[in-house]
Write a protein that holds these residues in place. Sequence first.
Motif, PDB file in Angstrom:
ATOM      1  N   ALA A   8       0.839  -1.201   0.000  1.00  0.00           N
ATOM      2  CA  ALA A   8       0.000   0.000   0.000  1.00  0.00           C
ATOM      3  C   ALA A   8       0.877   1.255   0.000  1.00  0.00           C
ATOM      4  O   ALA A   8       0.574   2.230  -0.689  1.00  0.00           O
ATOM      5  CB  ALA A   8      -0.927   0.001   1.207  1.00  0.00           C
ATOM      6  N   VAL A   9       1.962   1.208   0.763  1.00  0.00           N
ATOM      7  CA  VAL A   9       2.879   2.345   0.793  1.00  0.00           C
ATOM      8  C   VAL A   9       3.516   2.543  -0.568  1.00  0.00           C
ATOM      9  O   VAL A   9       3.629   3.662  -1.066  1.00  0.00           O
ATOM     10  CB  VAL A   9       3.951   2.150   1.894  1.00  0.00           C
ATOM     11  CG1 VAL A   9       5.052   3.188   1.772  1.00  0.00           C
ATOM     12  CG2 VAL A   9       3.318   2.198   3.271  1.00  0.00           C
ATOM     13  N   GLU A  11       2.287   1.629  -3.492  1.00  0.00           N
ATOM     14  CA  GLU A  11       1.276   2.130  -4.416  1.00  0.00           C
ATOM     15  C   GLU A  11       1.030   3.616  -4.198  1.00  0.00           C
ATOM     16  O   GLU A  11       0.867   4.384  -5.142  1.00  0.00           O
ATOM     17  CB  GLU A  11      -0.029   1.357  -4.244  1.00  0.00           C
ATOM     18  CG  GLU A  11      -0.004  -0.014  -4.878  1.00  0.00           C
ATOM     19  CD  GLU A  11      -1.344  -0.727  -4.724  1.00  0.00           C
ATOM     20  OE1 GLU A  11      -2.381  -0.038  -4.623  1.00  0.00           O
ATOM     21  OE2 GLU A  11      -1.343  -1.953  -4.707  1.00  0.00           O
ATOM     22  N   LYS A  12       1.010   4.048  -2.926  1.00  0.00           N
ATOM     23  CA  LYS A  12       0.780   5.455  -2.626  1.00  0.00           C
ATOM     24  C   LYS A  12       1.930   6.307  -3.144  1.00  0.00           C
ATOM     25  O   LYS A  12       1.716   7.376  -3.724  1.00  0.00           O
ATOM     26  CB  LYS A  12       0.613   5.650  -1.118  1.00  0.00           C
ATOM     27  CG  LYS A  12       0.240   7.052  -0.744  1.00  0.00           C
ATOM     28  CD  LYS A  12      -0.062   7.196   0.723  1.00  0.00           C
ATOM     29  CE  LYS A  12      -0.454   8.625   1.029  1.00  0.00           C
ATOM     30  NZ  LYS A  12      -0.794   8.814   2.423  1.00  0.00           N
ATOM     31  N   LYS A  13       3.169   5.812  -2.969  1.00  0.00           N
ATOM     32  CA  LYS A  13       4.332   6.553  -3.467  1.00  0.00           C
ATOM     33  C   LYS A  13       4.290   6.652  -4.988  1.00  0.00           C
ATOM     34  O   LYS A  13       4.596   7.689  -5.562  1.00  0.00           O
ATOM     35  CB  LYS A  13       5.636   5.880  -3.015  1.00  0.00           C
ATOM     36  CG  LYS A  13       5.987   6.147  -1.580  1.00  0.00           C
ATOM     37  CD  LYS A  13       7.330   5.549  -1.230  1.00  0.00           C
ATOM     38  CE  LYS A  13       7.703   5.823   0.211  1.00  0.00           C
ATOM     39  NZ  LYS A  13       9.009   5.270   0.560  1.00  0.00           N
ATOM     40  N   GLN A  14       3.903   5.540  -5.636  1.00  0.00           N
ATOM     41  CA  GLN A  14       3.819   5.539  -7.098  1.00  0.00           C
ATOM     42  C   GLN A  14       2.727   6.506  -7.557  1.00  0.00           C
ATOM     43  O   GLN A  14       2.918   7.262  -8.509  1.00  0.00           O
ATOM     44  CB  GLN A  14       3.538   4.134  -7.623  1.00  0.00           C
ATOM     45  CG  GLN A  14       3.526   4.057  -9.142  1.00  0.00           C
ATOM     46  CD  GLN A  14       3.347   2.631  -9.640  1.00  0.00           C
ATOM     47  OE1 GLN A  14       3.299   1.681  -8.864  1.00  0.00           O
ATOM     48  NE2 GLN A  14       3.254   2.488 -10.939  1.00  0.00           N
ATOM     49  N   SER A  15       1.599   6.493  -6.851  1.00  0.00           N
ATOM     50  CA  SER A  15       0.504   7.396  -7.190  1.00  0.00           C
ATOM     51  C   SER A  15       0.939   8.851  -7.037  1.00  0.00           C
ATOM     52  O   SER A  15       0.630   9.697  -7.887  1.00  0.00           O
ATOM     53  CB  SER A  15      -0.695   7.104  -6.289  1.00  0.00           C
ATOM     54  OG  SER A  15      -1.706   8.048  -6.501  1.00  0.00           O
ATOM     55  N   MET A  16       1.667   9.153  -5.961  1.00  0.00           N
ATOM     56  CA  MET A  16       2.163  10.515  -5.749  1.00  0.00           C
ATOM     57  C   MET A  16       3.157  10.900  -6.838  1.00  0.00           C
ATOM     58  O   MET A  16       3.149  12.024  -7.326  1.00  0.00           O
ATOM     59  CB  MET A  16       2.824  10.628  -4.366  1.00  0.00           C
ATOM     60  CG  MET A  16       1.852  10.449  -3.210  1.00  0.00           C
ATOM     61  SD  MET A  16       0.657  11.776  -3.109  1.00  0.00           S
ATOM     62  CE  MET A  16       1.663  13.018  -2.351  1.00  0.00           C
ATOM     63  N   ALA A  17       4.014   9.970  -7.223  1.00  0.00           N
ATOM     64  CA  ALA A  17       4.992  10.241  -8.273  1.00  0.00           C
ATOM     65  C   ALA A  17       4.290  10.501  -9.605  1.00  0.00           C
ATOM     66  O   ALA A  17       4.680  11.400 -10.355  1.00  0.00           O
ATOM     67  CB  ALA A  17       5.966   9.077  -8.395  1.00  0.00           C
TER      68      ALA A  17
END
Length: 87
Positions: A8-9, A11-17
Motif C-alpha cells: 500500500a505504501v 502504491e501510494k508513493k507511485q501514485s504521488m509520483a
Amino acid sequence: MALHSAGAVREKKQSMAELKLRRLTELNARLREDLDRPRIKVSDACQSMINYTRTTKDFMVPSTWGTVDKREDPYAPQQSGGCCVIC
C-alpha cells in the motif's frame, strides 16, 4: 500483514509520483505555450502606444484635442426623440 501495508505504501508513493509527473508535464506544456507566444520589444510597444495616442482623438482630453462637436462626441448625453415612455 506487513507485506500488505508495504504494498500500500509503494502504491501510494507511485501514485504521488504519477501525480507529480502529471503536474510537471502540464506546467511544461503551459511554459511551451508561453514560449511560443509572439513577442515584440518593449521599445517597439512603447512607440506603438505613443503613435496611437498622438493620432487617435480622445474626447476626454479637450486640452489636447480642443472642443468636440456634440455629434462627434460618443460620451455626450444622447438627445432623445422628445417623447417619454412611462411603464
